[in-house]
Design an enzyme around this catalytic site. Structure first.
Site, PDB file in Angstrom:
ATOM      1  N   HIS A 149     -32.111 -11.345 -87.851  1.00 46.61           N
ATOM      2  CA  HIS A 149     -32.937 -10.367 -88.579  1.00 46.61           C
ATOM      3  C   HIS A 149     -32.484  -8.944 -88.281  1.00 46.61           C
ATOM      4  CE1 HIS A 149     -35.689 -13.778 -89.118  1.00 46.61           C
ATOM      5  NE2 HIS A 149     -36.182 -13.081 -90.128  1.00 46.61           N
ATOM      6  N   LYS A 153     -37.426  -5.788 -86.315  1.00 43.91           N
ATOM      7  CA  LYS A 153     -38.384  -6.884 -86.243  1.00 43.91           C
ATOM      8  C   LYS A 153     -39.041  -6.923 -84.874  1.00 43.91           C
ATOM      9  CE  LYS A 153     -38.943 -11.821 -87.123  1.00 43.91           C
ATOM     10  NZ  LYS A 153     -40.193 -11.558 -87.883  1.00 43.91           N
TER      11      LYS A 153
END
Ligand SMILES: NC(=O)C1=CN([C@@H]2O[C@H](COP(=O)(O)OP(=O)(O)OC[C@H]3O[C@@H](n4cnc5c(N)ncnc54)[C@H](OP(=O)(O)O)[C@@H]3O)[C@@H](O)[C@H]2O)C=CC1
Ligand SMILES: O=C(O)C1=N[C@H](C(=O)O)C[C@H](O)C1
EC number: 1.17.1.8
Length: 259
Positions: A149, A153
């Site tokens: 990601h 995040k």
């Protein structure tokens, strides 16, 4: 017309969701919520004056059918509980809810005669990856998950990775993987552990949301991978969820349950 509130509207997902709601003819954006919006007006965000802007949860008093939540793991439970008590049907994308919290939210939904949907991932590629991984795991019980990601995040591993592990565990007996006496000379090297499966989280600029499941067996391997290159990949699922949640009578977990 389905009246919608978007919680987390200033965030990456919230901004995409606001655009989706505004571009869907049978949806009406009646409210938006984010702490940074305290004291701000609709004009500050180029929103119509008919959209109420909230910076505090307890101030939210608009009449709405659906609450879309793309906030943060630390706040999603309190947000969704409040929304249900206000008579709104939650569509929850925010990850990090515990099983106990989900049970409590479902009880609240039943008490209020509503329905709701939680989806760790609204992307079709991710939903299919999880289904395929569960099918493969019946033949390949040794698996490791790598999720990748963007570096903003907040939670690790991803909700999608945890849901993937949960679905694999439906067909996999818990067992350890790797050497019996393996020693991590660098703590964390083998990743997180879910019933003996290892989960690894990558955070790098340039990535959005990606996951691969690696299966290994004597003499062969199988890799299943999904990539979300743009947050637009989630919007079809969110739109479907807002429409379908109007017909639900309990808190449903997983987009696959309304496809
Ligand atoms: N299910 C799915 O398909 C997907 C789920 N996600 C999940 O959605 C969540 C949000 O992701 P992303 O948009 O990237 O995150 P961002 O950090 O970009 O946005 C977070 C948002 O939450 C708001 N916020 C912060 N604190 C609170 C609070 N106390 N109450 C309400 N809102 C608050 C922020 O507002 P402020 O402006 O005040 O900081 C901001 O609008 C994450 O849990 C992520 O895992 C992400 C993508 C897809
Ligand atoms: O934080 C994100 O971006 C994402 N979070 C969700 C998760 O934790 O699974 C869904 C998707 O991977 C994007």
């Amino acid at each position: 017309m389905i009246k919608v509130v978007v919680a987390g509207f200033t965030g990456e997902m919230g901004q995409n969701t606001v655009k989706m709601v505004q571009n869907t003819s049978d949806f009406e954006l009646v409210g938006v919520f984010a702490p940074s919006a305290k004291g701000k007006s609709a004009a500050d965000y180029d929103l119509p004056e008919t959209t109420s802007v909230y910076g505090e949860l307890q101030a939210i008093d608009c009449e709405a059918d659906v609450w879309i939540d793309f906030t943060l793991p630390d706040f999603v439970y309190q947000n969704v509980a409040y929304a249900i008590e206000q008579g709104m049907r939650p569509v929850v994308g925010t990850t990090g809810l515990t099983a106990e919290q989900i049970t409590k939210l479902n009880e609240l939904i039943q008490t209020n005669g509503l329905g709701g949907l939680i989806a760790p991932n609204f992307g079709m590629s991710a939903v299919l990856l999880m289904k395929f991984a569960r099918e493969a795991a019946a033949y390949f019980p040794d698996a490791e998950i790598i999720e990748m990601h963007h570096p903003n995040k907040k939670d690790a591993p991803s909700g999608t990775a945890i849901k993937t592990a949960e679905m694999i565990s439906q067909v996999r007996q818990p067992h350890t993987q790797g050497a019996e006496q393996e020693k991590e000379t660098l703590p964390g090297s083998r990743g997180g552990d879910y019933e003996g499966m290892k989960i690894h989280s990558v955070r790098l600029p340039g990535y959005v949301a990606h996951e691969q499941v690696l299966f290994g067996a004597p003499g062969e391997a199988l890799t299943i991978r999904q990539d979300s290159f743009d947050r637009q990949s989630f919007m079809t699922g969110v739109r479907l969820a807002v429409k379908e949640v109007m017909n639900l009578t309990e808190l449903t977990v997983g987009l696959e349950n309304i496809l």
